[in-house]
Scaffold this motif. Sequence first.
Motif, PDB file in Angstrom:
ATOM      1  N   ASN A  64       0.822  -1.209   0.000  1.00 19.47           N
ATOM      2  CA  ASN A  64       0.000   0.000   0.000  1.00 19.47           C
ATOM      3  C   ASN A  64       0.859   1.263   0.000  1.00 19.47           C
ATOM      4  O   ASN A  64       0.537   2.241  -0.686  1.00 19.47           O
ATOM      5  N   ALA A  65       1.957   1.249   0.751  1.00 18.23           N
ATOM      6  CA  ALA A  65       2.867   2.395   0.753  1.00 18.23           C
ATOM      7  C   ALA A  65       3.512   2.574  -0.624  1.00 18.23           C
ATOM      8  O   ALA A  65       3.636   3.697  -1.127  1.00 18.23           O
ATOM      9  N   TYR A  66       3.888   1.458  -1.241  1.00 15.85           N
ATOM     10  CA  TYR A  66       4.485   1.502  -2.582  1.00 15.85           C
ATOM     11  C   TYR A  66       3.485   2.054  -3.603  1.00 15.85           C
ATOM     12  O   TYR A  66       3.829   2.912  -4.426  1.00 15.85           O
ATOM     13  N   ALA A  67       2.248   1.594  -3.540  1.00 23.51           N
ATOM     14  CA  ALA A  67       1.208   2.067  -4.457  1.00 23.51           C
ATOM     15  C   ALA A  67       0.954   3.561  -4.253  1.00 23.51           C
ATOM     16  O   ALA A  67       0.766   4.307  -5.217  1.00 23.51           O
ATOM     17  N   GLU A  68       0.948   4.006  -3.016  1.00 22.19           N
ATOM     18  CA  GLU A  68       0.749   5.426  -2.724  1.00 22.19           C
ATOM     19  C   GLU A  68       1.913   6.251  -3.257  1.00 22.19           C
ATOM     20  O   GLU A  68       1.720   7.333  -3.800  1.00 22.19           O
TER      21      GLU A  68
END
Length: 105
Positions: free
Chosen positions: A22-26
């Motif tokens: 999720n952090a990577y996608a953000e």
Amino acid sequence: MSKQDLPSGAGEVAEQYPDVWNAYAELGRVCAEAGPLDARTRRLVKLALAVGARSEGAVHSHVRRGLEEGESAEALKQVAMLAIPTLGLPSGVAALTWIEDITES
């Protein structure tokens, strides 16, 4: 792109480490919005970066997404042709074969 649509390696990371994913996608979303490039230009640049990194999996992923977003196979193949004078004939030809893995299937 849903987690189910991800290539196997990325999908496994997304399943096993959802907070990291999720952090990577953000990060990807924020980077995409950090400048004036339109979606089409960003897609072609990301494909070119994958070609330059010689990442077959990333090339496949960006080609699939490009086609889904209405990009022509010829435009995607031109990215490989543009790689030849900068990266060399072997790298450009490798990229073309990776692109054709998706566009010709």
